[in-house]
Write a protein that holds these residues in place. Sequence first.
Motif, short mmCIF file in Angstrom:
data_model
loop_
_atom_site.label_atom_id
_atom_site.label_comp_id
_atom_site.label_asym_id
_atom_site.label_seq_id
_atom_site.Cartn_x
_atom_site.Cartn_y
_atom_site.Cartn_z
N GLU A 10 0.83 -1.21 0.00
CA GLU A 10 0.00 0.00 0.00
C GLU A 10 0.86 1.26 0.00
O GLU A 10 0.55 2.23 -0.69
CB GLU A 10 -0.95 -0.01 1.20
CG GLU A 10 -2.10 -0.98 1.01
CD GLU A 10 -3.05 -1.00 2.20
OE1 GLU A 10 -3.03 -0.05 3.01
OE2 GLU A 10 -3.81 -1.98 2.30
N ALA A 11 1.96 1.24 0.76
CA ALA A 11 2.87 2.39 0.78
C ALA A 11 3.50 2.59 -0.60
O ALA A 11 3.59 3.71 -1.10
CB ALA A 11 3.95 2.19 1.84
N TYR A 12 3.90 1.47 -1.21
CA TYR A 12 4.48 1.52 -2.55
C TYR A 12 3.47 2.06 -3.55
O TYR A 12 3.78 2.96 -4.35
CB TYR A 12 4.92 0.11 -2.94
CG TYR A 12 5.37 -0.05 -4.37
CD1 TYR A 12 6.67 0.29 -4.74
CD2 TYR A 12 4.52 -0.57 -5.34
CE1 TYR A 12 7.10 0.12 -6.05
CE2 TYR A 12 4.93 -0.73 -6.65
CZ TYR A 12 6.22 -0.38 -6.99
OH TYR A 12 6.65 -0.55 -8.29
N ARG A 13 2.24 1.57 -3.52
CA ARG A 13 1.18 2.00 -4.43
C ARG A 13 0.85 3.48 -4.21
O ARG A 13 0.70 4.24 -5.16
CB ARG A 13 -0.07 1.14 -4.22
CG ARG A 13 -1.11 1.37 -5.30
CD ARG A 13 -2.33 0.58 -5.06
NE ARG A 13 -2.90 1.07 -3.79
CZ ARG A 13 -3.83 0.44 -3.11
NH1 ARG A 13 -4.31 -0.70 -3.54
NH2 ARG A 13 -4.31 0.94 -1.99
N ASN A 14 0.76 3.90 -2.97
CA ASN A 14 0.47 5.31 -2.67
C ASN A 14 1.57 6.24 -3.18
O ASN A 14 1.30 7.34 -3.66
CB ASN A 14 0.25 5.52 -1.18
CG ASN A 14 -1.06 4.94 -0.70
OD1 ASN A 14 -1.98 4.76 -1.49
ND2 ASN A 14 -1.13 4.63 0.58
N MET A 15 2.81 5.77 -3.05
CA MET A 15 3.93 6.57 -3.53
C MET A 15 3.79 6.79 -5.03
O MET A 15 3.93 7.91 -5.53
CB MET A 15 5.26 5.89 -3.22
CG MET A 15 6.47 6.63 -3.77
SD MET A 15 8.02 5.77 -3.52
CE MET A 15 7.82 4.37 -4.63
N TYR A 16 3.49 5.74 -5.77
CA TYR A 16 3.34 5.88 -7.21
C TYR A 16 2.10 6.64 -7.60
O TYR A 16 2.09 7.37 -8.59
CB TYR A 16 3.42 4.52 -7.92
CG TYR A 16 4.86 4.16 -8.18
CD1 TYR A 16 5.55 4.74 -9.23
CD2 TYR A 16 5.54 3.31 -7.33
CE1 TYR A 16 6.88 4.46 -9.46
CE2 TYR A 16 6.87 3.01 -7.55
CZ TYR A 16 7.53 3.59 -8.61
OH TYR A 16 8.85 3.32 -8.82
N HIS A 17 1.04 6.53 -6.83
CA HIS A 17 -0.16 7.31 -7.12
C HIS A 17 0.14 8.80 -7.01
O HIS A 17 -0.34 9.60 -7.82
CB HIS A 17 -1.33 6.93 -6.19
CG HIS A 17 -2.07 5.73 -6.64
ND1 HIS A 17 -2.88 5.73 -7.74
CD2 HIS A 17 -2.12 4.47 -6.15
CE1 HIS A 17 -3.41 4.54 -7.92
NE2 HIS A 17 -2.95 3.75 -6.95
N LYS A 18 0.94 9.19 -6.03
CA LYS A 18 1.30 10.60 -5.89
C LYS A 18 2.10 11.06 -7.10
O LYS A 18 1.88 12.16 -7.62
CB LYS A 18 2.12 10.82 -4.62
CG LYS A 18 1.29 10.74 -3.36
CD LYS A 18 2.15 10.92 -2.13
CE LYS A 18 1.31 10.72 -0.87
NZ LYS A 18 2.12 10.81 0.34
N ILE A 19 3.01 10.23 -7.58
CA ILE A 19 3.81 10.57 -8.75
C ILE A 19 2.91 10.66 -9.98
O ILE A 19 3.00 11.60 -10.77
CB ILE A 19 4.94 9.54 -8.96
CG1 ILE A 19 5.96 9.65 -7.82
CG2 ILE A 19 5.63 9.74 -10.31
CD1 ILE A 19 6.98 8.54 -7.78
N TRP A 20 2.03 9.68 -10.17
CA TRP A 20 1.12 9.69 -11.32
C TRP A 20 0.21 10.91 -11.28
O TRP A 20 -0.03 11.55 -12.30
CB TRP A 20 0.29 8.42 -11.36
CG TRP A 20 1.09 7.17 -11.60
CD1 TRP A 20 2.25 7.04 -12.33
CD2 TRP A 20 0.81 5.87 -11.08
NE1 TRP A 20 2.69 5.74 -12.30
CE2 TRP A 20 1.83 5.00 -11.54
CE3 TRP A 20 -0.20 5.35 -10.29
CZ2 TRP A 20 1.85 3.65 -11.23
CZ3 TRP A 20 -0.17 4.00 -9.99
CH2 TRP A 20 0.85 3.16 -10.45
N ASP A 21 -0.32 11.21 -10.09
CA ASP A 21 -1.20 12.37 -9.96
C ASP A 21 -0.45 13.66 -10.30
O ASP A 21 -0.97 14.53 -10.98
CB ASP A 21 -1.78 12.47 -8.55
CG ASP A 21 -2.81 11.39 -8.27
OD1 ASP A 21 -3.27 10.74 -9.23
OD2 ASP A 21 -3.14 11.20 -7.08
N HIS A 22 0.78 13.75 -9.80
CA HIS A 22 1.60 14.93 -10.07
C HIS A 22 1.84 15.07 -11.57
O HIS A 22 1.68 16.16 -12.13
CB HIS A 22 2.94 14.83 -9.33
CG HIS A 22 3.91 15.89 -9.72
ND1 HIS A 22 3.80 17.19 -9.29
CD2 HIS A 22 5.00 15.85 -10.53
CE1 HIS A 22 4.78 17.90 -9.80
NE2 HIS A 22 5.51 17.11 -10.56
#
Length: 82
Positions: A10-22
């Motif tokens: 979940e931490a890994y997925r959230n990290m990438y979601h922030k990057i994708w959103d950015h």
Amino acid sequence: MSKFSKKEFEAYRNMYHKIWDHNALRKGFFKEFAEDINAKIEDRTREIAKNLIKLGDSDEKVVAATGLSLEDVVVLRSQLEM
């Protein structure tokens, strides 16, 4: 990734979601304001060309310095001579 615990995944997925959103926001921002930005760049380029013409630079030199077409530079020069 396959050995991640649920919490790590979940931490890994959230990290990438922030990057994708950015990245999505950044690309969307530039698309939304691209016309305004390009118009301002074009206006500034024409002002630089006018200044070079006033300084006595040749049309070819103004074209090389600004990237404007020769036709655009000739029009700018004629507008300044009026």
